[in-house]
Design an enzyme around this catalytic site. Structure first.
Site, PDB file in Angstrom:
ATOM      1  N   ASP A  94       4.329 -92.017   3.497  1.00  0.00           N
ATOM      2  CA  ASP A  94       5.476 -91.154   3.189  1.00  0.00           C
ATOM      3  C   ASP A  94       5.457 -90.844   1.682  1.00  0.00           C
ATOM      4  O   ASP A  94       5.323 -91.763   0.864  1.00  0.00           O
ATOM      5  CB  ASP A  94       6.745 -91.949   3.568  1.00  0.00           C
ATOM      6  CG  ASP A  94       7.992 -91.101   3.612  1.00  0.00           C
ATOM      7  OD1 ASP A  94       7.874 -89.881   3.763  1.00  0.00           O
ATOM      8  OD2 ASP A  94       9.099 -91.694   3.527  1.00  0.00           O
ATOM      9  N   SER A 279      17.362 -94.438   5.993  1.00  0.00           N
ATOM     10  CA  SER A 279      18.656 -95.011   5.580  1.00  0.00           C
ATOM     11  C   SER A 279      19.448 -95.581   6.762  1.00  0.00           C
ATOM     12  O   SER A 279      20.094 -96.631   6.635  1.00  0.00           O
ATOM     13  CB  SER A 279      19.507 -93.954   4.873  1.00  0.00           C
ATOM     14  OG  SER A 279      18.847 -93.506   3.718  1.00  0.00           O
TER      15      SER A 279
HETATM   16  P1  13P Z   1      16.954 -90.746   4.990  1.00  0.00           P
HETATM   17  O1  13P Z   1      17.299 -91.321   3.641  1.00  0.00           O
HETATM   18  O2  13P Z   1      17.915 -89.664   5.385  1.00  0.00           O
HETATM   19  O3  13P Z   1      16.815 -91.772   6.039  1.00  0.00           O
HETATM   20  O4  13P Z   1      15.529 -90.017   4.849  1.00  0.00           O
HETATM   21  C1  13P Z   1      14.335 -90.735   4.943  1.00  0.00           C
HETATM   22  C2  13P Z   1      13.151 -89.912   4.617  1.00  0.00           C
HETATM   23  O5  13P Z   1      13.176 -88.701   4.563  1.00  0.00           O
HETATM   24  C3  13P Z   1      11.876 -90.605   4.375  1.00  0.00           C
HETATM   25  O6  13P Z   1      10.907 -89.750   3.879  1.00  0.00           O
END
Ligand code: 13P
Length: 331
Positions: A94, A279
């Site tokens: 990521d 999150s």
């Molecule tokens: P959130 O903070 O909304 O969970 O997003 C996570 C995300 O986009 C990881 O790349």
């Protein structure tokens, strides 16, 4: 050099093609530890869903890249042990920030990487994304690029304001880079406080109501890239019941607000085929742990609070798969 295929992992190519056609999205859940990994795998096996295990730079620093790779390899075996004959599990980087980070993940057994050049100029973003694609494709690893900037905080990725993706740029970006999927910005953002209260309205009960996502940007991107896989980052919905539990048991999460699930359902039916959620899992685990600490203050066995945290995270993952993304029974 380790190839992901030897670990039983898959890349995103077929998975995304099916998801775009079928009008659903694959869950991309971030993980940093064993409990999250177990919960993700249990949830995806019990719902027969393909799944993307997502690792951020922060996760690599926290848990160690080698351990995370072995955990993903273990996840494939664990899914089989739970009764899934042919699990479809992707190990994805990521927000890769440089070519070198992406290369090291490709060399290390990841089946998919993101190169996030969204803070660069268009031409610099094209150049670095193309370089990653050329390397990754030699090993059949798929690559996610990004155009547009999301607001919010996620580990090392911080931006004050969002900038919507410019639909007139997407076709050229994909053509010049050869990337396999594209993350776009339509108003989602990272973290548990996605919008400032002044950006929201309030409903009759006084709860914050966030501004709607900019679906016109998504539709224009789809028009310019027919059938191409689109990714949404920052897609936690920040369940208010978890926030209430956290605050009831000593937490201090003020004005936490996420993306309403009906908007994510709508996005999942379009060319959006990967939805990133981090999150919400953090909130589910924190709520469960705070409750144990508050109600059983003499408890000191980590299994007695990490176990409930894992259960609550699993409940959340299953809900996302079954009720929001529509990826159940797609194996
Ligand atoms: P959130 O903070 O909304 O969970 O997003 C996570 C995300 O986009 C990881 O790349």
């Amino acid at each position: 050099m380790v190839n992901y295929k030897d670990l039983g992992l898959v890349n995103t190519r077929d998975m995304f093609a099916k998801a775009v056609k079928g009008g659903y999205a694959i869950p991309a859940f971030n993980f940093n530890n064993m409990e999250q990994m177990q919960a993700i795998i249990q949830a995806s096996v019990e719902t027969s869903s393909p799944v993307i295990l997502q690792v951020s730079k922060g996760a690599r620093n926290y848990a160690n890249q080698t351990l995370l790779r072995y955990m993903a390899q273990g996840a494939v075996e664990y899914a089989k042990e739970l009764g899934c004959e042919k699990p479809q599990i992707v190990l994805h980087l990521d927000h890769g920030d440089t070519f070198e980070t992406c290369k090291s993940c490709v060399d290390f057994g990841f089946s998919s990487v993101m190169i996030d050049g969204s803070s660069l100029s268009f031409d610099e973003n094209v150049a670095v994304t193309k370089k990653v694609v050329e390397y990754a494709h030699k090993f059949d690893v798929t690559v996610e690029g990004e155009l547009g900037v999301l607001a919010g905080v996620e580990d090392d990725v911080v931006a004050e304001e969002h900038t919507y993706t410019r639909p007139e740029e997407v076709e050229e970006f994909v053509r010049r880079t050869g990337c396999d999927s594209l993350a776009i910005s339509i108003g989602t953002s990272h973290g548990a406080n996605k919008f400032k209260p002044e950006q929201c309205t309030r409903n009759a009960e006084g709860m914050l109501v966030p501004p709607p996502l900019e679906f016109s940007v998504l539709e224009a991107c789809e028009k310019n890239l027919p059938g191409f896989p689109i990714v949404l980052h920052g897609s936690s919905s920040v369940p208010q019941e978890e926030i209430a539990t956290i605050n009831k048991y000593g937490g201090a999460m003020k004005d936490a607000i996420g993306i309403p699930e009906d908007q994510l359902r709508r996005a999942a039916k379009s060319a959006v085929c990967k939805i990133n959620i981090d999150s919400d899992s953090r909130l589910a685990m924190t709520a469960a742990i705070r409750e144990v600490f508050a109600l059983k203050p003499a408890e000191f066995d980590p299994r007695k609070y990490l176990g409930p945290a894992r259960e609550n995270a699993k409940k959340l993952y299953k809900h996302k798969i079954l009720d929001v993304l529509g990826s159940a029974n797609k194996l």
